[in-house]
Write a protein that holds these residues in place. Structure first.
Motif, PDB file in Angstrom:
ATOM      1  N   MET A 108      -2.584 -17.054   0.452  1.00  0.00           N
ATOM      2  CA  MET A 108      -2.228 -15.968  -0.430  1.00  0.00           C
ATOM      3  C   MET A 108      -1.651 -14.813   0.386  1.00  0.00           C
ATOM      4  N   THR A 109      -0.527 -14.284  -0.029  1.00  0.00           N
ATOM      5  CA  THR A 109       0.144 -13.197   0.671  1.00  0.00           C
ATOM      6  C   THR A 109      -0.582 -11.880   0.452  1.00  0.00           C
ATOM      7  N   GLN A 110      -0.801 -11.177   1.541  1.00  0.00           N
ATOM      8  CA  GLN A 110      -1.401  -9.849   1.450  1.00  0.00           C
ATOM      9  C   GLN A 110      -0.386  -8.879   0.863  1.00  0.00           C
ATOM     10  N   ILE A 111      -0.850  -8.017  -0.023  1.00  0.00           N
ATOM     11  CA  ILE A 111      -0.015  -6.965  -0.590  1.00  0.00           C
ATOM     12  C   ILE A 111      -0.646  -5.628  -0.233  1.00  0.00           C
ATOM     13  N   HIS A 112       0.136  -4.762   0.373  1.00  0.00           N
ATOM     14  CA  HIS A 112      -0.317  -3.410   0.719  1.00  0.00           C
ATOM     15  C   HIS A 112       0.574  -2.426  -0.027  1.00  0.00           C
ATOM     16  N   THR A 113      -0.027  -1.460  -0.670  1.00  0.00           N
ATOM     17  CA  THR A 113       0.742  -0.395  -1.313  1.00  0.00           C
ATOM     18  C   THR A 113       0.314   0.927  -0.709  1.00  0.00           C
ATOM     19  N   GLY A 114       1.181   1.907  -0.843  1.00  0.00           N
ATOM     20  CA  GLY A 114       0.859   3.222  -0.309  1.00  0.00           C
ATOM     21  C   GLY A 114       1.899   4.229  -0.712  1.00  0.00           C
ATOM     22  N   GLY A 115       1.730   5.418  -0.201  1.00  0.00           N
ATOM     23  CA  GLY A 115       2.676   6.480  -0.513  1.00  0.00           C
ATOM     24  C   GLY A 115       2.216   7.819   0.014  1.00  0.00           C
ATOM     25  N   CYS A 116       2.942   8.822  -0.382  1.00  0.00           N
ATOM     26  CA  CYS A 116       2.673  10.176   0.085  1.00  0.00           C
ATOM     27  C   CYS A 116       1.575  10.837  -0.752  1.00  0.00           C
ATOM     28  N   GLN A 117       1.189  12.013  -0.338  1.00  0.00           N
ATOM     29  CA  GLN A 117       0.118  12.732  -1.015  1.00  0.00           C
ATOM     30  C   GLN A 117       0.477  13.105  -2.448  1.00  0.00           C
ATOM     31  N   CYS A 118       1.714  13.498  -2.695  1.00  0.00           N
ATOM     32  CA  CYS A 118       2.071  13.965  -4.038  1.00  0.00           C
ATOM     33  C   CYS A 118       2.538  12.852  -4.965  1.00  0.00           C
ATOM     34  N   GLY A 119       2.862  11.664  -4.431  1.00  0.00           N
ATOM     35  CA  GLY A 119       3.282  10.543  -5.260  1.00  0.00           C
ATOM     36  C   GLY A 119       4.780  10.406  -5.440  1.00  0.00           C
ATOM     37  N   ALA A 120       5.565  11.279  -4.827  1.00  0.00           N
ATOM     38  CA  ALA A 120       7.019  11.187  -4.959  1.00  0.00           C
ATOM     39  C   ALA A 120       7.578   9.949  -4.264  1.00  0.00           C
ATOM     40  N   ILE A 121       6.908   9.496  -3.198  1.00  0.00           N
ATOM     41  CA  ILE A 121       7.322   8.299  -2.460  1.00  0.00           C
ATOM     42  C   ILE A 121       6.196   7.275  -2.554  1.00  0.00           C
ATOM     43  N   ARG A 122       6.534   6.076  -2.984  1.00  0.00           N
ATOM     44  CA  ARG A 122       5.596   4.960  -3.035  1.00  0.00           C
ATOM     45  C   ARG A 122       6.277   3.749  -2.395  1.00  0.00           C
ATOM     46  N   TYR A 123       5.485   2.871  -1.778  1.00  0.00           N
ATOM     47  CA  TYR A 123       6.038   1.671  -1.147  1.00  0.00           C
ATOM     48  C   TYR A 123       5.109   0.488  -1.333  1.00  0.00           C
ATOM     49  N   ARG A 124       5.664  -0.692  -1.035  1.00  0.00           N
ATOM     50  CA  ARG A 124       4.929  -1.955  -1.105  1.00  0.00           C
ATOM     51  C   ARG A 124       5.290  -2.754   0.138  1.00  0.00           C
ATOM     52  N   ALA A 125       4.274  -3.298   0.796  1.00  0.00           N
ATOM     53  CA  ALA A 125       4.470  -4.129   1.979  1.00  0.00           C
ATOM     54  C   ALA A 125       3.776  -5.463   1.733  1.00  0.00           C
ATOM     55  N   GLU A 126       4.516  -6.563   1.908  1.00  0.00           N
ATOM     56  CA  GLU A 126       3.961  -7.896   1.709  1.00  0.00           C
ATOM     57  C   GLU A 126       3.705  -8.542   3.060  1.00  0.00           C
ATOM     58  N   GLY A 127       2.569  -9.226   3.164  1.00  0.00           N
ATOM     59  CA  GLY A 127       2.225  -9.922   4.394  1.00  0.00           C
ATOM     60  C   GLY A 127       1.371  -9.063   5.311  1.00  0.00           C
ATOM     61  N   GLU A 128       1.136  -9.619   6.474  1.00  0.00           N
ATOM     62  CA  GLU A 128       0.293  -8.945   7.454  1.00  0.00           C
ATOM     63  C   GLU A 128       1.004  -7.728   8.027  1.00  0.00           C
ATOM     64  N   ILE A 129       0.263  -6.688   8.253  1.00  0.00           N
ATOM     65  CA  ILE A 129       0.796  -5.511   8.944  1.00  0.00           C
ATOM     66  C   ILE A 129       0.563  -5.745  10.432  1.00  0.00           C
ATOM     67  N   GLY A 130       1.661  -5.860  11.167  1.00  0.00           N
ATOM     68  CA  GLY A 130       1.582  -6.205  12.575  1.00  0.00           C
ATOM     69  C   GLY A 130       1.397  -5.010  13.497  1.00  0.00           C
ATOM     70  N   PHE A 131       0.860  -5.289  14.665  1.00  0.00           N
ATOM     71  CA  PHE A 131       0.668  -4.308  15.735  1.00  0.00           C
ATOM     72  C   PHE A 131       0.029  -3.015  15.225  1.00  0.00           C
ATOM     73  N   PRO A 132      -1.095  -3.124  14.516  1.00  0.00           N
ATOM     74  CA  PRO A 132      -1.754  -1.898  14.060  1.00  0.00           C
ATOM     75  C   PRO A 132      -2.326  -1.162  15.273  1.00  0.00           C
ATOM     76  N   HIS A 133      -1.889   0.069  15.467  1.00  0.00           N
ATOM     77  CA  HIS A 133      -2.282   0.794  16.672  1.00  0.00           C
ATOM     78  C   HIS A 133      -2.344   2.297  16.419  1.00  0.00           C
ATOM     79  N   VAL A 134      -2.921   2.974  17.362  1.00  0.00           N
ATOM     80  CA  VAL A 134      -3.002   4.423  17.354  1.00  0.00           C
ATOM     81  C   VAL A 134      -2.153   4.924  18.516  1.00  0.00           C
ATOM     82  N   CYS A 135      -1.173   5.763  18.214  1.00  0.00           N
ATOM     83  CA  CYS A 135      -0.301   6.316  19.251  1.00  0.00           C
ATOM     84  C   CYS A 135      -0.731   7.751  19.561  1.00  0.00           C
ATOM     85  N   HIS A 136      -0.893   8.029  20.838  1.00  0.00           N
ATOM     86  CA  HIS A 136      -1.334   9.352  21.291  1.00  0.00           C
ATOM     87  C   HIS A 136      -0.191  10.175  21.890  1.00  0.00           C
ATOM     88  N   CYS A 137       1.065   9.712  21.811  1.00  0.00           N
ATOM     89  CA  CYS A 137       2.154  10.443  22.456  1.00  0.00           C
ATOM     90  C   CYS A 137       2.342  11.819  21.820  1.00  0.00           C
TER      91      CYS A 137
END
Length: 163
Positions: free
Chosen positions: A1-30
């Motif tokens: 089964m394909t993973q579905i990820h949804t998300g968006g900004c705080q106010c809701g003006a921008i929304r997105y959908r990502a299908e499948g695994e989210i690769g290279f999940p990391h924390v950048c300190h630059c």
């Protein structure tokens, strides 16, 4: 089964959908990510362009270097995307509707990591500063923050409450 990820900004003006695994999940300190987030680090994960869809709105873009542009909501300022010109777009993990669903498995740019991060767990907790259930209801009634799920209409109108 394909993973579905949804998300968006705080106010809701921008929304997105990502299908499948989210690769290279990391924390950048630059330093550039620190400035873009207004925080000490920025968590990211990559999604192939063909598996990524904007479902509402269009982000604004800031060309933060010759090779990288950063997408954000022009209405509320939420940082959302990092596009380095490769086969994927990186999304800010905190903008996911279920941010706990993607655990970072790496850190980058440790030279700029705050030297006191290891001490955070030992900081005292002030229980009186936690939001009570009644306060949460009151906050939700006046909140202009988009809920952590897709909605048919944006922005909320009249007596709609996102609790």
């Amino acid at each position: 089964m394909t993973q579905i990820h949804t998300g968006g900004c705080q106010c809701g003006a921008i929304r997105y959908r990502a299908e499948g695994e989210i690769g290279f999940p990391h924390v950048c300190h630059c330093r550039m990510c620190q400035k873009a987030a207004g925080n000490y680090f920025m968590p990211f994960g990559g999604v192939k362009h063909e598996n990524f869809t904007l479902t509402r709105g269009e982000p604004a873009w800031f060309q933060s270097s010759d090779t990288v542009r950063r997408g954000f909501c022009r209405d509320c300022g939420t940082p959302l995307f990092y596009d380095g010109g490769h086969d994927h777009v990186s999304i800010t993990l905190g903008s996911l509707d279920a941010p706990e669903s993607v655990k970072p498995d790496m850190q980058t740019n440790l030279a700029r990591k705050m030297p006191w991060f290891a001490e955070l767990e030992s900081l005292p907790h002030e229980p009186g500063m936690d939001t009570t259930p009644q306060q949460a209801v009151e906050i939700a009634r006046s909140s202009r923050q988009h809920p952590d799920h897709d909605t048919q209409h944006w922005p909320k109108t009249g007596s709609e409450f996102w609790i």
